[in-house]
Design a protein around this motif. Structure first.
Motif, PDB file in Angstrom:
ATOM      1  N   ASP A 288       0.806  -1.219   0.000  1.00  0.00           N
ATOM      2  CA  ASP A 288       0.000   0.000   0.000  1.00  0.00           C
ATOM      3  C   ASP A 288       0.839   1.269   0.000  1.00  0.00           C
ATOM      4  OD1 ASP A 288      -2.348  -1.505   0.092  1.00  0.00           O
ATOM      5  OD2 ASP A 288      -2.274  -1.640   2.277  1.00  0.00           O
ATOM      6  N   THR A 289       2.149   1.125  -0.114  1.00  0.00           N
ATOM      7  CA  THR A 289       3.023   2.292  -0.147  1.00  0.00           C
ATOM      8  C   THR A 289       4.112   2.064  -1.197  1.00  0.00           C
ATOM      9  OG1 THR A 289       4.398   3.775   1.194  1.00  0.00           O
ATOM     10  CG2 THR A 289       4.523   1.425   1.708  1.00  0.00           C
ATOM     11  N   SER A 290       5.120   2.905  -1.205  1.00  0.00           N
ATOM     12  CA  SER A 290       6.193   2.781  -2.189  1.00  0.00           C
ATOM     13  C   SER A 290       7.487   3.321  -1.599  1.00  0.00           C
ATOM     14  CB  SER A 290       5.850   3.564  -3.461  1.00  0.00           C
ATOM     15  OG  SER A 290       5.800   4.965  -3.177  1.00  0.00           O
ATOM     16  N   LEU A 291       8.581   2.974  -2.241  1.00  0.00           N
ATOM     17  CA  LEU A 291       9.883   3.474  -1.808  1.00  0.00           C
ATOM     18  C   LEU A 291       9.903   4.997  -1.874  1.00  0.00           C
ATOM     19  CD1 LEU A 291      12.778   2.854  -0.928  1.00  0.00           C
ATOM     20  CD2 LEU A 291      13.384   2.545  -3.331  1.00  0.00           C
ATOM     21  N   GLU A 292       9.275   5.553  -2.898  1.00  0.00           N
ATOM     22  CA  GLU A 292       9.228   7.016  -3.065  1.00  0.00           C
ATOM     23  C   GLU A 292       8.445   7.669  -1.933  1.00  0.00           C
ATOM     24  OE1 GLU A 292       7.981  10.363  -6.431  1.00  0.00           O
ATOM     25  OE2 GLU A 292       7.276   8.299  -6.608  1.00  0.00           O
ATOM     26  N   GLU A 293       7.283   7.080  -1.571  1.00  0.00           N
ATOM     27  CA  GLU A 293       6.477   7.656  -0.494  1.00  0.00           C
ATOM     28  C   GLU A 293       7.225   7.603   0.834  1.00  0.00           C
ATOM     29  OE1 GLU A 293       2.078   7.284   1.629  1.00  0.00           O
ATOM     30  OE2 GLU A 293       2.896   5.572   0.544  1.00  0.00           O
ATOM     31  N   LEU A 294       7.854   6.474   1.123  1.00  0.00           N
ATOM     32  CA  LEU A 294       8.587   6.343   2.378  1.00  0.00           C
ATOM     33  C   LEU A 294       9.750   7.335   2.435  1.00  0.00           C
ATOM     34  CD1 LEU A 294       9.115   4.889   5.059  1.00  0.00           C
ATOM     35  CD2 LEU A 294      10.472   3.204   3.793  1.00  0.00           C
ATOM     36  N   THR A 295      10.483   7.463   1.335  1.00  0.00           N
ATOM     37  CA  THR A 295      11.616   8.391   1.292  1.00  0.00           C
ATOM     38  C   THR A 295      11.146   9.824   1.495  1.00  0.00           C
ATOM     39  OG1 THR A 295      12.799   6.920  -0.228  1.00  0.00           O
ATOM     40  CG2 THR A 295      13.554   9.203  -0.094  1.00  0.00           C
ATOM     41  N   ASN A 296      10.062  10.204   0.810  1.00  0.00           N
ATOM     42  CA  ASN A 296       9.524  11.563   0.956  1.00  0.00           C
ATOM     43  C   ASN A 296       9.045  11.813   2.377  1.00  0.00           C
ATOM     44  OD1 ASN A 296      10.026  12.144  -1.721  1.00  0.00           O
ATOM     45  ND2 ASN A 296       7.958  11.634  -2.404  1.00  0.00           N
ATOM     46  N   TYR A 297       8.437  10.806   2.984  1.00  0.00           N
ATOM     47  CA  TYR A 297       7.960  10.943   4.352  1.00  0.00           C
ATOM     48  C   TYR A 297       9.129  11.179   5.314  1.00  0.00           C
ATOM     49  CZ  TYR A 297       5.615   9.934   8.743  1.00  0.00           C
ATOM     50  OH  TYR A 297       5.124  10.032  10.032  1.00  0.00           O
ATOM     51  N   MET A 298      10.201  10.399   5.145  1.00  0.00           N
ATOM     52  CA  MET A 298      11.365  10.538   6.022  1.00  0.00           C
ATOM     53  C   MET A 298      12.034  11.902   5.835  1.00  0.00           C
ATOM     54  SD  MET A 298      11.382   7.847   7.843  1.00  0.00           S
ATOM     55  CE  MET A 298      12.984   8.040   8.634  1.00  0.00           C
ATOM     56  N   VAL A 299      12.120  12.378   4.584  1.00  0.00           N
ATOM     57  CA  VAL A 299      12.702  13.694   4.308  1.00  0.00           C
ATOM     58  C   VAL A 299      11.856  14.787   4.951  1.00  0.00           C
ATOM     59  CG1 VAL A 299      13.215  15.378   2.500  1.00  0.00           C
ATOM     60  CG2 VAL A 299      13.866  12.985   2.192  1.00  0.00           C
ATOM     61  N   SER A 300      10.521  14.631   4.851  1.00  0.00           N
ATOM     62  CA  SER A 300       9.605  15.610   5.443  1.00  0.00           C
ATOM     63  C   SER A 300       9.773  15.659   6.960  1.00  0.00           C
ATOM     64  CB  SER A 300       8.164  15.244   5.079  1.00  0.00           C
ATOM     65  OG  SER A 300       7.256  16.088   5.736  1.00  0.00           O
ATOM     66  N   GLU A 301       9.884  14.493   7.591  1.00  0.00           N
ATOM     67  CA  GLU A 301      10.072  14.456   9.044  1.00  0.00           C
ATOM     68  C   GLU A 301      11.397  15.114   9.432  1.00  0.00           C
ATOM     69  OE1 GLU A 301       9.730  10.732  11.040  1.00  0.00           O
ATOM     70  OE2 GLU A 301       7.591  11.039  11.353  1.00  0.00           O
ATOM     71  N   TYR A 302      12.432  14.861   8.639  1.00  0.00           N
ATOM     72  CA  TYR A 302      13.748  15.441   8.923  1.00  0.00           C
ATOM     73  C   TYR A 302      13.681  16.973   8.839  1.00  0.00           C
ATOM     74  CZ  TYR A 302      18.679  16.630   8.340  1.00  0.00           C
ATOM     75  OH  TYR A 302      19.922  17.195   8.478  1.00  0.00           O
ATOM     76  N   ARG A 303      12.995  17.480   7.815  1.00  0.00           N
ATOM     77  CA  ARG A 303      12.873  18.935   7.660  1.00  0.00           C
ATOM     78  C   ARG A 303      12.101  19.547   8.814  1.00  0.00           C
ATOM     79  NH1 ARG A 303      11.448  18.899   1.169  1.00  0.00           N
ATOM     80  NH2 ARG A 303      13.614  18.784   0.428  1.00  0.00           N
ATOM     81  N   GLN A 304      11.022  18.874   9.244  1.00  0.00           N
ATOM     82  CA  GLN A 304      10.248  19.377  10.374  1.00  0.00           C
ATOM     83  C   GLN A 304      11.084  19.423  11.645  1.00  0.00           C
ATOM     84  OE1 GLN A 304       6.601  17.199  10.857  1.00  0.00           O
ATOM     85  NE2 GLN A 304       5.958  17.527   8.739  1.00  0.00           N
ATOM     86  N   GLN A 305      11.939  18.406  11.802  1.00  0.00           N
ATOM     87  CA  GLN A 305      12.800  18.342  12.977  1.00  0.00           C
ATOM     88  C   GLN A 305      13.795  19.497  12.965  1.00  0.00           C
ATOM     89  OE1 GLN A 305      14.389  14.429  13.424  1.00  0.00           O
ATOM     90  NE2 GLN A 305      15.364  14.847  15.368  1.00  0.00           N
ATOM     91  N   ILE A 306      14.362  19.786  11.783  1.00  0.00           N
ATOM     92  CA  ILE A 306      15.316  20.888  11.647  1.00  0.00           C
ATOM     93  C   ILE A 306      14.629  22.219  11.956  1.00  0.00           C
ATOM     94  CG2 ILE A 306      16.729  22.185  10.014  1.00  0.00           C
ATOM     95  CD1 ILE A 306      18.010  19.575  10.866  1.00  0.00           C
ATOM     96  N   MET A 307      13.422  22.409  11.398  1.00  0.00           N
ATOM     97  CA  MET A 307      12.703  23.676  11.609  1.00  0.00           C
ATOM     98  C   MET A 307      12.309  23.863  13.067  1.00  0.00           C
ATOM     99  SD  MET A 307      12.787  25.171   8.758  1.00  0.00           S
ATOM    100  CE  MET A 307      11.661  26.527   9.131  1.00  0.00           C
ATOM    101  N   SER A 308      11.886  22.779  13.722  1.00  0.00           N
ATOM    102  CA  SER A 308      11.497  22.896  15.126  1.00  0.00           C
ATOM    103  C   SER A 308      12.715  23.192  15.987  1.00  0.00           C
ATOM    104  CB  SER A 308      10.824  21.611  15.598  1.00  0.00           C
ATOM    105  OG  SER A 308      11.700  20.509  15.527  1.00  0.00           O
ATOM    106  N   GLY A 309      13.872  22.651  15.590  1.00  0.00           N
ATOM    107  CA  GLY A 309      15.108  22.935  16.310  1.00  0.00           C
ATOM    108  C   GLY A 309      15.510  24.392  16.178  1.00  0.00           C
ATOM    109  N   ARG A 310      15.351  24.959  14.975  1.00  0.00           N
ATOM    110  CA  ARG A 310      15.669  26.371  14.766  1.00  0.00           C
ATOM    111  C   ARG A 310      14.726  27.259  15.560  1.00  0.00           C
ATOM    112  NH1 ARG A 310      16.497  26.195   8.167  1.00  0.00           N
ATOM    113  NH2 ARG A 310      18.562  25.229   8.193  1.00  0.00           N
ATOM    114  N   GLY A 311      13.429  26.856  15.588  1.00  0.00           N
ATOM    115  CA  GLY A 311      12.444  27.638  16.345  1.00  0.00           C
ATOM    116  C   GLY A 311      12.745  27.638  17.815  1.00  0.00           C
ATOM    117  N   ALA A 312      13.194  26.504  18.324  1.00  0.00           N
ATOM    118  CA  ALA A 312      13.526  26.422  19.753  1.00  0.00           C
ATOM    119  C   ALA A 312      14.730  27.299  20.087  1.00  0.00           C
ATOM    120  CB  ALA A 312      13.816  24.960  20.117  1.00  0.00           C
ATOM    121  N   ARG A 313      15.716  27.346  19.177  1.00  0.00           N
ATOM    122  CA  ARG A 313      16.907  28.165  19.409  1.00  0.00           C
ATOM    123  C   ARG A 313      16.543  29.649  19.396  1.00  0.00           C
ATOM    124  NH1 ARG A 313      19.441  24.183  16.236  1.00  0.00           N
ATOM    125  NH2 ARG A 313      19.262  25.453  14.329  1.00  0.00           N
ATOM    126  N   ARG A 314      15.644  30.050  18.467  1.00  0.00           N
ATOM    127  CA  ARG A 314      15.241  31.462  18.412  1.00  0.00           C
ATOM    128  C   ARG A 314      14.465  31.847  19.673  1.00  0.00           C
ATOM    129  NH1 ARG A 314      14.241  30.407  12.816  1.00  0.00           N
ATOM    130  NH2 ARG A 314      12.035  29.988  13.265  1.00  0.00           N
TER     131      ARG A 314
END
Length: 235
Positions: free
Chosen positions: A207-233
């Motif tokens: 029900d999923t694909s390598l592309e969907e999983l990769t995009n999901y992991m990249v999206s989570e990584y970006r959210q983590q980076i942004m939340s880290g920057r927000g916490a520092r500010r």
């Protein structure tokens, strides 16, 4: 998180997501702070690795924990040697050789000889021996840590066939931890992504694909980076 009988579940997550902690809890090495663990519908409390093994849970780590200089049959019986001779006792090498050959044939693992030192085997054969040792007893749940790491196509096919036989024909439930998403799709029936100790993604492979999983992991990584920057500010 749930695991069905005979299912191969892929566990994915960034470093620090909680994969290693979960494995340590499931194999009895570490006690959970909160939550409940059920095996076959019954709540269990593991105080040691021995407790988990008594419930049919085994782990094959990436380093395999084999003794390279020992022959195949002795590696299969490490810490579970067959002893004969009553109170004085001695190792029954002949019986261990015979049982090792029978079991390897039974699970379709091809090695040149059970007397061959493990150090002479290929990477795929070594991985197969480690899995065979873990499943020689009455195993219900098997944890595999990056089972296809640094293997060629032929060696990978050996492990994939072994995993499929154990799960589909023997009813062993298997959890595969791997950073290589392509391996997850080759081996598994279902995929879980762990993010900060929580299962944030749960889908069957079909029900999923390598592309969907990769995009999901990249999206989570970006959210983590942004939340880290927000916490520092904010700080």
């Amino acid at each position: 998180m749930h695991l069905r009988r005979g299912e191969v579940l892929g566990l994915v997550g960034d470093n620090g997501a909680g994969k290693s902690t979960f494995v340590k809890i499931l194999c009895g090495y570490q006690r959970p702070d909160v939550g409940k663990l059920f095996v076959e519908g019954k709540q269990v409390h593991f105080r040691s690795v021995g407790d988990a093994r008594a419930m049919g849970i085994e782990t094959v780590y990436q380093d395999l924990a084999l003794v390279p200089q020992l022959p195949v049959y002795k590696n299969l019986f490490l810490k579970r040697e067959v002893v004969a001779g009553g109170r004085l006792g001695f190792l029954s090498d002949g019986k261990m050789r015979k049982l090792a050959r029978q079991y390897l044939d039974d699970i379709k693992v091809n090695v040149p000889s059970v007397d061959a030192p493990v150090e002479r085997l290929s990477g795929g054969q070594r991985q197969a021996i480690a899995v065979a040792r873990a499943t020689r007893s009455d195993v219900k749940i098997l944890l595999l840590d990056e089972p296809l790491s640094a293997m060629g196509a032929k060696e990978s096919a050996l492990i994939i066939d072994l995993v499929r036989d154990l799960s589909k024909n023997r009813g062993v439930s298997i959890i595969v931890i791997d950073h290589n998403y392509a391996h997850i799709f080759e081996l598994c029936d279902r995929i879980n992504v762990i993010h900060q100790g929580v299962v944030s993604f749960d889908k069957r492979v079909e029900d999923t694909s390598l592309e969907e999983l990769t995009n999901y992991m990249v999206s989570e990584y970006r959210q983590q980076i942004m939340s880290g920057r927000g916490a520092r500010r904010t700080g």
